[in-house]
Design an enzyme around this catalytic site. Structure first.
Site, mmCIF file in Angstrom:
data_model
loop_
_atom_site.group_PDB
_atom_site.id
_atom_site.type_symbol
_atom_site.label_atom_id
_atom_site.label_comp_id
_atom_site.label_asym_id
_atom_site.label_seq_id
_atom_site.Cartn_x
_atom_site.Cartn_y
_atom_site.Cartn_z
ATOM 1 N N GLY A 110 15.412 -30.388 34.663
ATOM 2 C CA GLY A 110 14.000 -30.536 34.366
ATOM 3 C C GLY A 110 13.676 -30.034 32.971
ATOM 4 N N CYS A 111 12.516 -30.419 32.462
ATOM 5 C CA CYS A 111 12.159 -30.087 31.083
ATOM 6 C C CYS A 111 11.864 -28.593 30.907
ATOM 7 C CB CYS A 111 10.984 -30.939 30.625
ATOM 8 S SG CYS A 111 9.560 -30.950 31.732
#
Length: 332
Positions: A143-144
């Site tokens: 995920g970012c």
């Protein structure tokens, strides 16, 4: 499957879910990648439309259209689908045929399971799992926010220096996806900042998993994410207590990231503009006495999503890790 070797290898790639932000960013990178042949860009809702009809910046770059059909007649399949949709897609289209490698950009396979088509899925953070990615069949792209948090803390985890961590981070509006919501409209975002998912953000589980793998034990992370008044990028600041001198901590970080081309330890203040439109993560350390603050910045759509997915593809197929990813930030 492609059989070419060396730097002349051609990788046949397919994209599932090509109309969203991550799909668009994937196209921008792969269209210029020297080793990639894009065979199809699948989108149910946009089939038959030119890619540039949805991703307007691609006008003049390609005449390709969105496809209504897809197949496993590729070397790698990028799943740019929403959370929950990737797992559903695999279940509906198993078995994965022909030795095709899957790179999933959703959160469906990040937490050590479930298996993807009976195969173990490697967590695709190259700075942690580079060698495992090289020999993997399938990869779960991080995920970012998780990427920014982990890259800021992994050296401390390996050194056994983690304790209670207090983190704040701000993300651009593209982190919310392309679908409109009350908090993604311009009129709401402009001149506005808001905390959300305080202490409960879904990326905390994968961060904890990686820090534990690196040797960080069960460190507690207290994370407050913010929605920001800009389109792309993430800036994270993590604060904790350390018992080492600043010179030792900086050396620890520089040694950990030596040989990792996209993660750079800066001795100068860092800013978001330095990484937007690139696959870089910049890290800066500030220390007063025993209090250490680790700043880390990434572009949520490149290093936080599609750029990192291409980095993983390069590793999976024995290419130079930086192939197609020598991207420049906009200074102004």
């Amino acid at each position: 499957m492609s059989t070419a070797t060396g730097n002349n290898k051609t990788i046949k790639a397919g994209i599932i879910g090509g109309a969203g932000y991550t799909g668009g960013e994937m196209l921008r990178i792969l269209l210029r990648h020297p080793n990639v042949d894009i065979r199809f860009v699948h989108s149910k809702s946009n089939a038959g439309k030119a890619l540039y009809a949805v991703h307007e910046d691609l006008i003049g770059e390609t005449d390709k259209k969105f496809d209504s059909e897809w197949s496993y007649d590729v070397d790698v399949l990028f799943l740019c689908l929403g959370h929950g949709e990737a797992k559903k897609f695999i279940e509906e289209n198993s078995p994965v045929k022909g030795g095709v490698k899957i790179i999933d950009l959703s959160q469906d396979y990040r937490l050590g399971g479930p298996l993807l088509d009976g195969q173990t899925v490697i967590y695709g953070l190259p700075e942690l799992n580079r060698e495992a990615i090289r020999t993997a069949r399938h990869v779960a792209n991080p995920g970012c926010f998780a990427t920014a948090l982990q890259l800021g803390l992994l050296p401390l985890a390996k050194a056994g220096l983690l304790n209670d961590i207090y983190t704040t981070g701000i993300t651009g509006s593209t982190g919310a996806g392309q679908g409109l919501s009350a908090t993604s409209h311009f009129s709401w975002r402009a001149n506005n900042i808001q905390a959300y998912k305080t202490l409960t953000h879904q990326h905390l589980k994968e961060v904890g998993q990686s820090l534990q793998q690196a040797g960080g034990g069960d460190a507690s992370i207290h994370f407050v994410p913010w929605r920001g008044d800009f389109t792309r990028g993430i800036f994270v600041s993590s604060q904790l207590r350390v018992g080492r001198r600043p010179e030792e901590i900086i050396a620890l970080y520089e040694q950990f990231y030596q040989g990792h081309p996209f993660t750079i330890v800066s001795r100068q203040p860092i800013s978001l503009k330095q990484v937007v439109n690139t696959n870089k993560c910049l890290i800066q350390l500030e220390q007063q006495g025993s209090q250490l603050v680790v700043h880390s910045v990434i572009d949520n759509l490149t290093k936080g999503a599609s750029g990192q997915a291409v980095q993983n593809m390069n590793l999976l197929f024995g290419l130079d890790e930086t192939a197609g990813l020598q991207l420049k930030a906009n200074a102004f």
